[in-house]
Design a protein around this motif. Structure first.
Motif, PDB file in Angstrom:
ATOM      1  N   TRP A 181      -3.709   6.513   0.263  1.00 16.45           N
ATOM      2  CA  TRP A 181      -3.521   5.076   0.441  1.00 16.45           C
ATOM      3  C   TRP A 181      -4.618   4.306  -0.295  1.00 16.45           C
ATOM      4  O   TRP A 181      -4.339   3.344  -1.000  1.00 16.45           O
ATOM      5  CB  TRP A 181      -3.528   4.687   1.922  1.00 16.45           C
ATOM      6  N   LEU A 182      -5.859   4.721  -0.125  1.00 18.14           N
ATOM      7  CA  LEU A 182      -6.969   4.004  -0.747  1.00 18.14           C
ATOM      8  C   LEU A 182      -6.891   4.044  -2.272  1.00 18.14           C
ATOM      9  O   LEU A 182      -7.344   3.124  -2.939  1.00 18.14           O
ATOM     10  CB  LEU A 182      -8.299   4.555  -0.240  1.00 18.14           C
ATOM     11  N   ALA A 183      -6.293   5.111  -2.823  1.00 16.13           N
ATOM     12  CA  ALA A 183      -6.157   5.248  -4.281  1.00 16.13           C
ATOM     13  C   ALA A 183      -4.883   4.607  -4.820  1.00 16.13           C
ATOM     14  O   ALA A 183      -4.718   4.490  -6.028  1.00 16.13           O
ATOM     15  CB  ALA A 183      -6.184   6.730  -4.657  1.00 16.13           C
ATOM     16  N   THR A 184      -3.988   4.197  -3.941  1.00 15.93           N
ATOM     17  CA  THR A 184      -2.699   3.635  -4.339  1.00 15.93           C
ATOM     18  C   THR A 184      -2.855   2.214  -4.869  1.00 15.93           C
ATOM     19  O   THR A 184      -3.529   1.394  -4.235  1.00 15.93           O
ATOM     20  CB  THR A 184      -1.729   3.627  -3.132  1.00 15.93           C
ATOM     21  N   LYS A 190      -2.115  -1.401  -4.982  1.00 20.27           N
ATOM     22  CA  LYS A 190      -1.570  -2.212  -3.893  1.00 20.27           C
ATOM     23  C   LYS A 190      -0.582  -3.236  -4.427  1.00 20.27           C
ATOM     24  O   LYS A 190      -0.693  -4.447  -4.225  1.00 20.27           O
ATOM     25  CB  LYS A 190      -2.702  -2.872  -3.101  1.00 20.27           C
ATOM     26  N   THR A 191       0.406  -2.715  -5.135  1.00 23.43           N
ATOM     27  CA  THR A 191       1.525  -3.496  -5.626  1.00 23.43           C
ATOM     28  C   THR A 191       2.757  -3.046  -4.862  1.00 23.43           C
ATOM     29  O   THR A 191       2.746  -1.991  -4.220  1.00 23.43           O
ATOM     30  CB  THR A 191       1.748  -3.247  -7.124  1.00 23.43           C
ATOM     31  N   GLU A 192       3.822  -3.823  -4.951  1.00 20.49           N
ATOM     32  CA  GLU A 192       5.068  -3.425  -4.286  1.00 20.49           C
ATOM     33  C   GLU A 192       5.507  -2.045  -4.767  1.00 20.49           C
ATOM     34  O   GLU A 192       5.877  -1.185  -3.969  1.00 20.49           O
ATOM     35  CB  GLU A 192       6.138  -4.472  -4.561  1.00 20.49           C
ATOM     36  N   ALA A 193       5.439  -1.808  -6.076  1.00 20.01           N
ATOM     37  CA  ALA A 193       5.853  -0.516  -6.640  1.00 20.01           C
ATOM     38  C   ALA A 193       4.918   0.602  -6.203  1.00 20.01           C
ATOM     39  O   ALA A 193       5.367   1.705  -5.881  1.00 20.01           O
ATOM     40  CB  ALA A 193       5.901  -0.596  -8.162  1.00 20.01           C
ATOM     41  N   GLY A 194       3.618   0.345  -6.183  1.00 20.05           N
ATOM     42  CA  GLY A 194       2.653   1.369  -5.783  1.00 20.05           C
ATOM     43  C   GLY A 194       2.823   1.777  -4.333  1.00 20.05           C
ATOM     44  O   GLY A 194       2.815   2.967  -4.001  1.00 20.05           O
ATOM     45  N   ILE A 195       2.978   0.793  -3.461  1.00 15.25           N
ATOM     46  CA  ILE A 195       3.145   1.080  -2.032  1.00 15.25           C
ATOM     47  C   ILE A 195       4.481   1.769  -1.786  1.00 15.25           C
ATOM     48  O   ILE A 195       4.574   2.717  -1.003  1.00 15.25           O
ATOM     49  CB  ILE A 195       2.994  -0.203  -1.195  1.00 15.25           C
ATOM     50  N   ALA A 209      -3.723  15.949  -3.089  1.00 18.27           N
ATOM     51  CA  ALA A 209      -3.219  14.593  -3.292  1.00 18.27           C
ATOM     52  C   ALA A 209      -2.743  14.413  -4.723  1.00 18.27           C
ATOM     53  O   ALA A 209      -3.423  14.770  -5.673  1.00 18.27           O
ATOM     54  CB  ALA A 209      -4.311  13.576  -2.972  1.00 18.27           C
ATOM     55  N   GLY A 210      -1.537  13.882  -4.863  1.00 17.41           N
ATOM     56  CA  GLY A 210      -0.977  13.633  -6.179  1.00 17.41           C
ATOM     57  C   GLY A 210      -0.311  14.853  -6.798  1.00 17.41           C
ATOM     58  O   GLY A 210       0.303  14.753  -7.845  1.00 17.41           O
ATOM     59  N   GLY A 211      -0.418  16.015  -6.172  1.00 18.63           N
ATOM     60  CA  GLY A 211       0.115  17.242  -6.752  1.00 18.63           C
ATOM     61  C   GLY A 211       1.507  17.560  -6.272  1.00 18.63           C
ATOM     62  O   GLY A 211       1.758  18.614  -5.715  1.00 18.63           O
TER      63      GLY A 211
END
Length: 148
Positions: free
Chosen positions: A99-102, A104-109, A134-136
């Motif tokens: 979450w902290l690395a995401t 914070k846009t509509e697409a990102g969330i 994470a991310g894998g």
């Protein structure tokens, strides 16, 4: 709860920014703890905060996936015995860190929620012996499972 369709785009952006700031604060606090209850408390306060932002489109999806993680502490739907706290804390660390690395846009969330919904979909989630990176996501939500 108000309907987000009735808000202007600037009002929506303001509500999202307010929500993101509070979630970032609480999830950062959760990551400072190695004790299950001390980690769980700010994580659950983050989930509770989502109920105050029902007018923000992303709130429902975030609430569902974070409550699924919290259910691990309660031994539902599977009781992992002595591993329960470690598994729940592992999932909180991953969820909070991602979450902290995401962005914070509509697409990102939305992408964050989609990844976590896919991760939680298998009948054997959470895998007690697995380690997710994470991310894998690779070939799916179990892409980087450790080989036993």
């Amino acid at each position: 709860m108000s309907d987000h369709a009735g808000m202007s785009s600037s009002e929506e952006a303001g509500r999202l920014a307010e929500l993101v700031a509070e979630l970032d604060r609480l999830l950062s606090a959760a990551l400072t703890h190695d004790d299950p209850e001390q980690m769980r408390d700010p994580f659950m306060r983050a989930a509770g905060t989502l109920t105050e932002f029902g007018d923000v489109e992303a709130a429902g999806g975030l609430y569902r996936i974070w409550m699924n993680i919290d259910d691990i502490f309660d031994g539902w739907p599977v009781d992992y015995g002595d591993e329960t706290d470690a598994i729940a804390m592992r999932e909180i660390r991953l969820a909070a860190g991602e979450w902290l690395a995401t962005p914070k846009t509509e697409a990102g969330i939305s992408a964050y929620v989609d990844r976590w919904e896919a991760r939680q979909a298998p009948d054997d989630w959470p895998d007690p012996g697995g380690v997710w990176i994470a991310g894998g996501w690779g070939g799916g939500p179990r892409g980087n499972r450790a080989v036993k």
